[in-house]
Design a protein around this motif. Structure first.
Motif, mmCIF file in Angstrom:
data_model
loop_
_atom_site.group_PDB
_atom_site.id
_atom_site.type_symbol
_atom_site.label_atom_id
_atom_site.label_comp_id
_atom_site.label_asym_id
_atom_site.label_seq_id
_atom_site.Cartn_x
_atom_site.Cartn_y
_atom_site.Cartn_z
ATOM 1 N N THR A 1 38.467 -9.228 -28.349
ATOM 2 C CA THR A 1 38.652 -10.109 -27.135
ATOM 3 C C THR A 1 38.645 -11.508 -27.482
ATOM 4 O O THR A 1 37.643 -12.054 -28.030
ATOM 5 C CB THR A 1 37.790 -9.678 -26.017
ATOM 6 N N LYS B 1 46.899 -7.794 -23.572
ATOM 7 C CA LYS B 1 46.196 -7.551 -22.421
ATOM 8 C C LYS B 1 45.663 -6.186 -22.535
ATOM 9 O O LYS B 1 46.432 -5.286 -22.769
ATOM 10 C CB LYS B 1 47.288 -7.757 -21.461
ATOM 11 N N THR C 1 48.390 -23.512 -22.767
ATOM 12 C CA THR C 1 49.679 -23.260 -23.545
ATOM 13 C C THR C 1 50.920 -24.082 -23.458
ATOM 14 O O THR C 1 50.909 -24.696 -22.250
ATOM 15 C CB THR C 1 49.786 -21.703 -23.312
ATOM 16 N N THR D 1 38.840 -15.747 -25.458
ATOM 17 C CA THR D 1 39.140 -16.570 -24.262
ATOM 18 C C THR D 1 40.221 -17.559 -24.469
ATOM 19 O O THR D 1 40.171 -18.327 -25.461
ATOM 20 C CB THR D 1 37.591 -17.164 -23.903
ATOM 21 N N THR D 2 41.032 -17.816 -23.672
ATOM 22 C CA THR D 2 42.315 -18.691 -23.911
ATOM 23 C C THR D 2 42.140 -19.736 -23.016
ATOM 24 O O THR D 2 41.620 -19.771 -22.064
ATOM 25 C CB THR D 2 43.655 -17.817 -23.796
ATOM 26 N N ASN E 1 42.510 -6.032 -18.595
ATOM 27 C CA ASN E 1 42.424 -7.213 -17.689
ATOM 28 C C ASN E 1 41.997 -8.374 -18.559
ATOM 29 O O ASN E 1 41.362 -9.412 -17.885
ATOM 30 C CB ASN E 1 41.707 -7.134 -16.551
ATOM 31 N N SER E 2 41.752 -8.089 -19.902
ATOM 32 C CA SER E 2 41.161 -9.338 -20.753
ATOM 33 C C SER E 2 42.288 -9.600 -21.866
ATOM 34 O O SER E 2 43.249 -8.811 -22.227
ATOM 35 C CB SER E 2 39.820 -8.757 -21.401
ATOM 36 N N ASP E 3 42.301 -10.779 -22.318
ATOM 37 C CA ASP E 3 43.061 -11.188 -23.556
ATOM 38 C C ASP E 3 42.450 -10.762 -24.749
ATOM 39 O O ASP E 3 41.280 -11.058 -24.914
ATOM 40 C CB ASP E 3 43.332 -12.718 -23.526
ATOM 41 N N VAL F 1 48.912 -12.388 -28.290
ATOM 42 C CA VAL F 1 48.050 -12.274 -27.319
ATOM 43 C C VAL F 1 48.278 -10.750 -26.559
ATOM 44 O O VAL F 1 49.375 -10.385 -26.163
ATOM 45 C CB VAL F 1 47.921 -13.297 -26.154
#
Length: 354
Positions: free
Chosen positions: A312, A293, A318, A314-315, A296-298, A291
Motif C-alpha cells: 500500500t 486499486k 501526477t 500514499t500518492t 479503496n487504497s492505492d 498503481v
C-alpha cells in the motif's frame, strides 16, 4: 450337467468381480502414490515488466475550457432605436478607428440629426461673419467670443447627433460579426456588430478556488481547440480575477497568445487552455499505470527475491504519466508496471524487460 454349468458360470462371475476389485484398488494405490502437486500454483511463474522507483522532476498541469476574444474587441451598439438604412462593412473586412459601419435613419424622430445640422450650419455662418467683422474692426472681441461659443456648442450637438445615426468602429480591426440587416430596428441593448483585433487573442476561462494559488501573471499556457487539436499556440497568463463569480463561485483567468498566420483562431470559439500548475523537483515517482486499486487504497506490487508482494502506498500529484509517491516506497525499489492483474502475494515472477 445343467447344475454343473451353472456352478461354473457362478465361479466365473465371482472371479470377474474379484479381478475388477483388484484393478480398482491398484488404480487407487497408483493415484495415492502420484497425488496432484498442490504446489504447482507456487512454482508457476508469471511474466511481468518492471521499473525502479526513481527521483525526478514532476510537472503538474491542468486543462480548462474557455472562450476566445480578440486582444482588442468591441461590440458596436446603437444609442437610439431607429431603422437601419445602410451597412457599410462585411464580416472579414478590416476597418480603422472612426470608420462608419452602420447608418440609421437620419430623419427619425429620435435622431434629431437634421435639426442639429441646421443649428450648426447657422452657427458656423455667424461665426465666419463675426470673424470678418472683427478683422475690419467693426465688432468687439466680446462679440467674436460669443459667436465662437455658439459655434462650438452647435458643433458639439451636431457631432453627438451624427454619432447616433452614423455608428463607427471604436478600434481598428477585423469585423467578426454583423448581427443585423438593412431595415431592422436597431435595439440599444443588442450588439449590431463586433470588431476585433485578432492578431493576438485572449482566452478567458474559470478555475476553482483551490487552483487559484497556483496561478500567477506570466505563467505559461498552451491554447488549442478541440476542432483541430494539432494547432497549439503558447501564451501567458496576464490577468487574474481577485473575486469569485457570485453564481459559479469560480475565478476568471485570462491568457493572451499570438494568433496563427492564417488567423485560424476566431473570437467566440471555444478553446482548451493547458496550464503548468506546479513543478516539483526530486519527487519520488512511479508510472501511473503501475498503481493498483485494492480496498479503496492505492498500492503496487513490489518485487523481492523474484516474487511479488502487494504494498500500500500514499500518492501525490501526477502529470498524467507519472505519479508522486509520498509514502510506502523508496528510491530503487523494483515494482511491477505490466502484468499486475495476475499477481498475488508470493507469486514467482519473471521480468521480461530486463
Amino acid at each position: 450337467m445343467k447344475k454343473f454349468l451353472n456352478g461354473r458360470l457362478t465361479i466365473l462371475r465371482i472371479t470377474g468381480i474379484m479381478i475388477s476389485i483388484l484393478i480398482i484398488q491398484s488404480c487407487g494405490e497408483n493415484i495415492k502414490e502420484n497425488p496432484t502437486n498442490e504446489k504447482t500454483e507456487y512454482t508457476d511463474t508469471i511474466s511481468v515488466e518492471s521499473e525502479n522507483v526513481q527521483l525526478r522532476e514532476l510537472n503538474l498541469s491542468k486543462t480548462f475550457s474557455g472562450t476566445l476574444e480578440g486582444e482588442e474587441q468591441a461590440n458596436i451598439i446603437a444609442k437610439i432605436a431607429e431603422r437601419i438604412m445602410t451597412i457599410k462593412a462585411r464580416v472579414g473586412d478590416y476597418v480603422k478607428t472612426g470608420d462608419v459601419l452602420i447608418e440609421l435613419d437620419k430623419s427619425g424622430a429620435q435622431s434629431q440629426f437634421y435639426q442639429a445640422q441646421a443649428v450648426f450650419l447657422n452657427a458656423q455662418k455667424d461665426f465666419e461673419r463675426m470673424k470678418n467683422l472683427f478683422n475690419e474692426g467693426a465688432v468687439s472681441r466680446q462679440a467674436l467670443d460669443q459667436a465662437q461659443t455658439g459655434y462650438d456648442v452647435a458643433k458639439a450637438n451636431f457631432d453627438a447627433a451624427k454619432s447616433t445615426v452614423e455608428i463607427t468602429s471604436p478600434i481598428s480591426g477585423v469585423v467578426t460579426a454583423i448581427n443585423v440587416s438593412i431595415g431592422d430596428l436597431a435595439n440599444p441593448q443588442m450588439p449590431l456588430a463586433t470588431v476585433a483585433n485578432i492578431s493576438r487573442m485572449k482566452a478567458k476561462f474559470n478555475v476553482g478556488e483551490s487552483d487559484v494559488p497556483s496561478f500567477y501573471v506570466g505563467q505559461s499556457a498552451q491554447i488549442f481547440s478541440e476542432m483541430n487539436p494539432d494547432v497549439i499556440q503558447t501564451g501567458k497568463i496576464f490577468q487574474l480575477s481577485n473575486s469569485a463569480n457570485v453564481q459559479s463561485r469560480t475565478f476568471e483567468m485570462q491568457a493572451i497568445f499570438p494568433n496563427t498566420k492564417d488567423r485560424w483562431f476566431k473570437p467566440g470559439m471555444f478553446c482548451r487552455v493547458n496550464v503548468d500548475m506546479k513543478t516539483k523537483k526530486d519527487a519520488l515517482v512511479i508510472p501511473l499505470a503501475a498503481v493498483v486499486k485494492l480496498n479503496n487504497s492505492d498500492g503496487v506490487y513490489l518485487i523481492n527475491d523474484d516474487k511479488s508482494y502487494y504494498k500500500t502506498i500514499t500518492t501525490g500529484i501526477t502529470d498524467g504519466n507519472f505519479i508522486e509517491v509520498i509514502s510506502g516506497l523508496k528510491a530503487g525499489d523494483k515494482i511491477v508496471t505490466l502484468g499486475m492483474n495476475n499477481l498475488k502475494d508470493g507469486t514467482v515472477v519473471v521480468i521480461s524487460n530486463k
